[in-house]
Design a protein around this motif. Structure first.
Motif, mmCIF file in Angstrom:
data_model
loop_
_atom_site.group_PDB
_atom_site.id
_atom_site.type_symbol
_atom_site.label_atom_id
_atom_site.label_comp_id
_atom_site.label_asym_id
_atom_site.label_seq_id
_atom_site.Cartn_x
_atom_site.Cartn_y
_atom_site.Cartn_z
ATOM 1 N N ARG A 1 -14.774 8.876 0.978
ATOM 2 C CA ARG A 1 -14.153 10.166 1.317
ATOM 3 C C ARG A 1 -13.933 11.059 0.105
ATOM 4 N NH1 ARG A 1 -10.503 9.160 6.663
ATOM 5 N NH2 ARG A 1 -11.279 7.109 7.234
ATOM 6 N N ARG B 1 -24.001 7.794 2.492
ATOM 7 C CA ARG B 1 -24.527 6.553 1.905
ATOM 8 C C ARG B 1 -25.634 6.884 0.901
ATOM 9 N NH1 ARG B 1 -22.778 4.758 6.951
ATOM 10 N NH2 ARG B 1 -24.553 5.494 8.154
ATOM 11 N N ARG C 1 -17.967 -1.556 5.095
ATOM 12 C CA ARG C 1 -18.800 -0.815 6.049
ATOM 13 C C ARG C 1 -20.082 -0.278 5.391
ATOM 14 N NH1 ARG C 1 -16.070 0.216 10.699
ATOM 15 N NH2 ARG C 1 -13.850 0.629 10.570
HETATM 16 P P1 TMP Z 1 -12.328 3.538 7.628
HETATM 17 O O1 TMP Z 1 -12.381 4.523 6.496
HETATM 18 O O2 TMP Z 1 -10.935 3.175 8.022
HETATM 19 O O3 TMP Z 1 -13.212 2.367 7.446
HETATM 20 O O4 TMP Z 1 -12.800 4.329 8.927
HETATM 21 C C1 TMP Z 1 -13.967 5.034 9.024
HETATM 22 C C2 TMP Z 1 -14.224 5.354 10.470
HETATM 23 O O5 TMP Z 1 -15.524 5.949 10.556
HETATM 24 C C3 TMP Z 1 -14.252 4.152 11.393
HETATM 25 O O6 TMP Z 1 -13.707 4.503 12.671
HETATM 26 C C4 TMP Z 1 -15.732 3.856 11.556
HETATM 27 C C5 TMP Z 1 -16.371 5.208 11.425
HETATM 28 N N1 TMP Z 1 -17.723 5.219 10.860
HETATM 29 C C6 TMP Z 1 -18.739 5.852 11.559
HETATM 30 O O7 TMP Z 1 -18.530 6.347 12.663
HETATM 31 N N2 TMP Z 1 -19.979 5.918 10.990
HETATM 32 C C7 TMP Z 1 -20.251 5.375 9.762
HETATM 33 O O8 TMP Z 1 -21.396 5.457 9.270
HETATM 34 C C8 TMP Z 1 -19.179 4.713 9.055
HETATM 35 C C9 TMP Z 1 -19.441 4.121 7.703
HETATM 36 C C10 TMP Z 1 -17.939 4.665 9.642
#
Ligand code: TMP
Length: 183
Positions: free
Chosen positions: A45, A76, A97
């Motif tokens: 982020r 990415r 992720r």
């Molecule tokens: P996080 O920052 O808590 O891991 O959450 C990121 C959110 O974004 C989670 O709900 C999963 C979503 N996400 C996507 O929809 N697409 C993506 O490519 C990634 C990496 C995360």
């Protein structure tokens, strides 16, 4: 002397499965055993693209579904040069992720197929290992802060889980499933 390439280890799972905690522990354990290791996370982020994604996840802005999918993938790709450099330097990357989340979350939406969702990430560095933390969506809802961001409903997380299960059938990826339970 050429140093050994680092490993690319990815942790995946539905929201609130504990990926971030386990990534940190894994990095610590690797470092303590004398292996250089660093953590990364997607979405990242901190970049300009990542900030657009973050605002969308926090429901501060709306983005069209294909558009946000491509932004997650671009987020990415923009970090690939950095990832390759670190891996070549012998640093093991533990990633919270990766493209699998991208595919599982978007394809859980109406009107998206796995095939379309996978295309933008074709060619990303391939993980040596993908650890999937399996937590039932019902148990995930009991965990703190569930539901604050976009996608935080158990109906959606159940659909995401099913998509992950489809992705895990891909034999060319080294999936290791770890089943978690509250009890
Ligand atoms: P996080 O920052 O808590 O891991 O959450 C990121 C959110 O974004 C989670 O709900 C999963 C979503 N996400 C996507 O929809 N697409 C993506 O490519 C990634 C990496 C995360």
């Amino acid at each position: 002397m050429a140093c050994k390439r680092g490993a690319l280890i990815v942790l995946e799972g539905v929201d609130k499965a504990g990926k971030t905690t386990q990534c940190k522990k894994l990095v610590q354990a690797l470092q303590q055993s004398g292996r250089p290791a660093e953590m990364m996370r997607f979405p990242d982020r901190t970049t300009t693209i990542g900030q657009l994604i973050s605002a969308y996840l926090e429901k501060k802005s709306d983005l069209e579904d294909h558009t946000v999918h491509l932004l997650f993938s671009a987020n990415r790709w923009e970090l690939v040069p950095q990832m390759r450099k670190k891996l070549e330097q012998g640093i093991t990357l533990v990633v919270d992720r990766y493209a699998f989340s991208g595919v599982a979350f978007t394809s859980a939406k109406q009107g998206f197929c796995l095939d379309w969702c996978m295309k933008p990430d074709v060619g990303l560095p391939k993980p040596d290992l993908v650890i999937f933390l399996q937590l039932s969506p019902a148990e995930a809802t009991l965990r703190g802060q569930f539901g604050e961001e976009r996608y935080g409903t158990s109906v959606f997380q159940r659909a995401v889980q099913q998509r992950f299960e489809q992705l895990m059938k891909e034999p060319s990826v080294n999936w290791q499933v770890i089943r978690l339970s509250e009890h």
